[in-house]
Design an enzyme around this catalytic site. Sequence first.
Site, PDB file in Angstrom:
ATOM      1  N   CYS A 144       6.815   9.993  14.360  1.00  0.00           N
ATOM      2  CA  CYS A 144       6.663  10.316  13.040  1.00  0.00           C
ATOM      3  C   CYS A 144       7.308  11.709  12.855  1.00  0.00           C
ATOM      4  CB  CYS A 144       5.082  10.442  12.530  1.00  0.00           C
ATOM      5  SG  CYS A 144       4.248  11.303  13.636  1.00  0.00           S
TER       6      CYS A 144
ATOM      7  N   ARG B 110       0.492  10.089  12.886  1.00  0.00           N
ATOM      8  CA  ARG B 110       0.759   8.986  12.785  1.00  0.00           C
ATOM      9  C   ARG B 110       1.150   8.001  14.089  1.00  0.00           C
ATOM     10  NH1 ARG B 110       4.231  10.411   7.306  1.00  0.00           N
ATOM     11  NH2 ARG B 110       4.292  12.307   8.543  1.00  0.00           N
TER      12      ARG B 110
END
Lengths: 529, 612
Positions: free
Chosen positions: B339, B345
């Site tokens: 990410c 993430r």
Amino acid sequence: MEFSEHIKTANVEDVVLQQPLHPPSKGTLCITGHHLLFSDREEKSCRQVLLLLRNIDAVEKRTTESSGTIIIKCKDLRVLQLDIPGMEQCLNIAQSIETLSSLNCVAEMYPFFYRPSNASLQDHWGLSTPERHYTEMEELHERWRLSTVNQDYSVCPSYPPAVIVPKAINDDALKKVAKFRQGGRFPVLCYYHRKNGMVILRSGQPLTGANRKRCMEDELLLQTVIGDSGKGYIIDTRSAQQAQQARMMGGGFESKSFYSNWKRLHRHMERGKTLQESLIKLVDAYGDKSPNMDRWLSKLENSKWMSHVQTALSTAGLLAECVERDGHSVLVHGSEGTDATLLISTLAQLIMDPSCRSLEGFLRLLEREFVQAGHPFQQRCSHSAFSHARLQQECPMFLLLLDCVWQLWCQFPLALGFSEALLLRLATEAYASNYGTFLCNSEMERCALQVKDKTHCLFRALLNPRESEQYTNPLYEPNELAIWPSVHPQSLQLWRGYFLRWTQQTRHLELVQEEIRNMVIEWEKLPLS
Amino acid sequence: MEHIRTPKVENVRLLDRSKGQRKASVGTLYLSATHSMFIENHPETRKETWVLHSMVSSVERLPTTPTGSQLILRCKDFRIFQLLLQQEKDCLDLHTSLLRLSRPEKYSELYCLSFNPNINKEERQESWSFIDLMADYKRMGVPNNLWVASAANSEYRICETYPSELFIPKSASPTVILGSSKFRSRGRFPALSYFHQDTLAAVCRCSQPLSGFSGRCQEDEAMLQAVMKSNPGSVYIYVVDTRPKLNAMANRAAGKGYENEDHYTNIKLHFIGIENIHVMRNSQQKMIDVGEMRSPSMTDFLWGLENSGWLKHIKAIIDAGVFIARAVADEGVSVLVHCSDGWDRTAQACSVASVLLDPFYRTIKGMMVLIERDWVSFGHKFSHRYAHLDGDPKEVSPVIDQFLECVWQLSEQFPCAFEFNECFLIAIHTHVYSCHYGTFLGNCQKERKDMRMWKGLYNHTERSTPPCQSPADFLSAMREESLQLEEELTNHQERISVLTEKPITWEKVVVKRRTRHIQKRHCGPDPPTTDTIPITRPAQDHETFGPADQNAKVKNPALTLPLGQSILVKHLNADDISSDLESGVADLSSRSSSGGEEGKDPEMDKVAFTTA
């Protein structure tokens, strides 16, 4: 009328069937007067699909020159696809299905032809009768009597021949009261709360009309019900405004001045068309295959189905609260008293009365409060969410009831003696059935068509030991207390088992139930130590 | 201790709104260094409610009304307590105390550093080595002839936020790794997260490339090539950028961005669209607001749910996991996930994929291992994200909450596939925030290790300990030291009982004791006795707090999840200890409590006087 008139092509070979949860298969399609039969020709894994034509809600067809596709959408929300070689055959089949599935002559429906080998028409029909119910409830006998004023269905066509009414009111007075209530549905007892002797009555709306008509007998009847307790509640399933408007149409409500001891509570519950449209929108929402969370949530919200579930449960909760906590008797009615009224009186009994929560108790409750009390199943369940036909009397009130019961079942997994499978079975059977239980709109019609002599009873079949095992809740522990449902939006869930029934996900949930059942069986085998 | 302005308030009304309680219960509220405790007056029940200070997310004081002053305590586990106090002054004091206590400024103030379950040193040591990541890598079949352990980051020289033990493609040379790490945000170069034995495909993780609009790096390209080569027979890899494409493009303007498919041969770039931590924080706040609505209608609720976007975000994360798992299991193609920095993430996507791919991670132990690997060891910033210390509120975000919810969603869909139940996930959630155990402390492995060393080092007499001393010696020295101080303390206490009129001397003991207290619990053996009641409490409170406190200790082990063991102890024993000692000292002297404490002494005396 002969069914064969409608069947131009009875057999087609090399049809490809696609149905949810199964790989496509090729085989023979056959149309009979009541069924669609598909059988694949694999010798090893012979698969047959037997579908009641009555279960078919909508048929869509697409044809090319050499072949055609029929998409069959069922009332139990299943969607099947048939690829048929030959355009003409396809059109013939589609037409047969359409015609045969929309025949509305009750006497020719399949229950009149269904003859299972393990049951006989001489078997007892139904689980109970109003007479037996009255005899069993000895506590009632002091103040209540069984009236046979409706013996020939002349006083109220939608009531059963015998009803329970206050002892002090004679049959002549009842006839007068019936004239003052919509559909002749005079107030009758539907539930007696043993703990405090309070009761639930239900009726149709009073026909006060624009000029505030009165009926002395009606006022007297209600006054008798109250007796010494001094006060009672009337739960009107319409909003106050709707009740006012009903006066213009000859209906109305019990005014404070003439029924001074009764306190009216208005709770707006949707019915009829609105409810049917809500179901259609909901089914449409999950049919939307685009994987978009916002769209799903807004469609779910827009369908308002969950709001209806919430309203139904909270109104039933209110009714139960009046009886159990406040200790007062309650009269429930809407306008006709055959839909929302029955819904909440049924739910309230499930909340308060432990004897309604066993498998048999629940079926008895449904028989008493829905079938015998005159819910017009024939009209309400003639179409489901896929139909393109113009809406008439359709309304998924019974489905809403089952959804509410499922919510209770989720919130009190130990308190109810039946399984989700039972609710699913009932939801299917209400729309299309081998049994006569949900045929017709009232006891009068059933009597005229001799339903009880010529068909088999679903409830009896469900209680058959071989069947009942899968419909019992293995975790059931009878509980004497009232089960108060939470009606916070957070507590209510979409009934995945029904609305997402034909998806893989539900299979996993069924596995869980299976697992629980096996565990309980294993557990019971263990020696007690 | 110095932050407690009022240790006890009587006749408090408490309403536990999250339990749907309608009637307030009346009782006494106590404030300790670690908990707020409410004990009901009702003689039969005497119900106790304990709230750990570190679980408090906000304290709101409502305007005073004739009935009293109200405080609303919102907790990180979404409980809400409403307190009604009769005296405005009490309310003010309580408010100020709780505000301070719920936002510790130093690691040393956290509960895990004073929490002392009834286990001995060996058990504690053992508990920290309960989760062995190397054993898990071995379980998935690495090292093998495709993936090898790399010593490149053994002293956190290449990437500060990575673990010291990493697996990399066998064909990746040190130059390639170094070059690749220079081209990746915060040096987080591609490393193995999960190896799928059946297809020989791997899930790797890294951070965004520093490509800007046209930058390229041959080593990084070689690194991706090496990842691909480590999956025999495959002709491309997926690069999963878990950000929305727009965000990724915007990053290019800042000299970061995503892989240019023209420069890298044989990669397929795929964007998922998980929003950033700020969007998630706001979304969760909206969800909490929906939950707090008073009697919402179904429409309000569903509208609020939709409007919060929470489920949309959860779906995006599961989508990412599903994409990765499909690529690895069905297509047999390796996936590189990143990410921006590769710690939020990326951790979510990789760990959801692992849960989908490998049944082991659906067991209790497996889930612990997974969190230890993808979150703890790969530098998910626990202390920042879950506001362990008072810090930048913009760093806070429910990242692991979302992962736990994803797992919950999966367990709802596959109820027979998981060994654990909802309670386990909730317990993890609680402890991520509670700082009850040291597992989730700090922001990366290096920081934890540094902290560790600091705790060992911070001691007046031990400061000169040569850094090369072996850990065992170090521990035994520590033990002696603490025993010595223990004796000293007993002497002092005896003296106090004789000379009670001299609170000043007493207070000084308290200060010393406090610092020792910390290191002893964590480095040395557990003290024999006497320590169950923190001595910092004013003497007369011993009766009231004593029993309650012991209760807590009896209760707490039940809550104990032998979660994600540690790093802390493991690294004490590591060979590479010496070089880190330096950085440890340097790092911690800035936050060291020694200066602070001296500064605070006068104030403390004052408080001690007023409360004593």
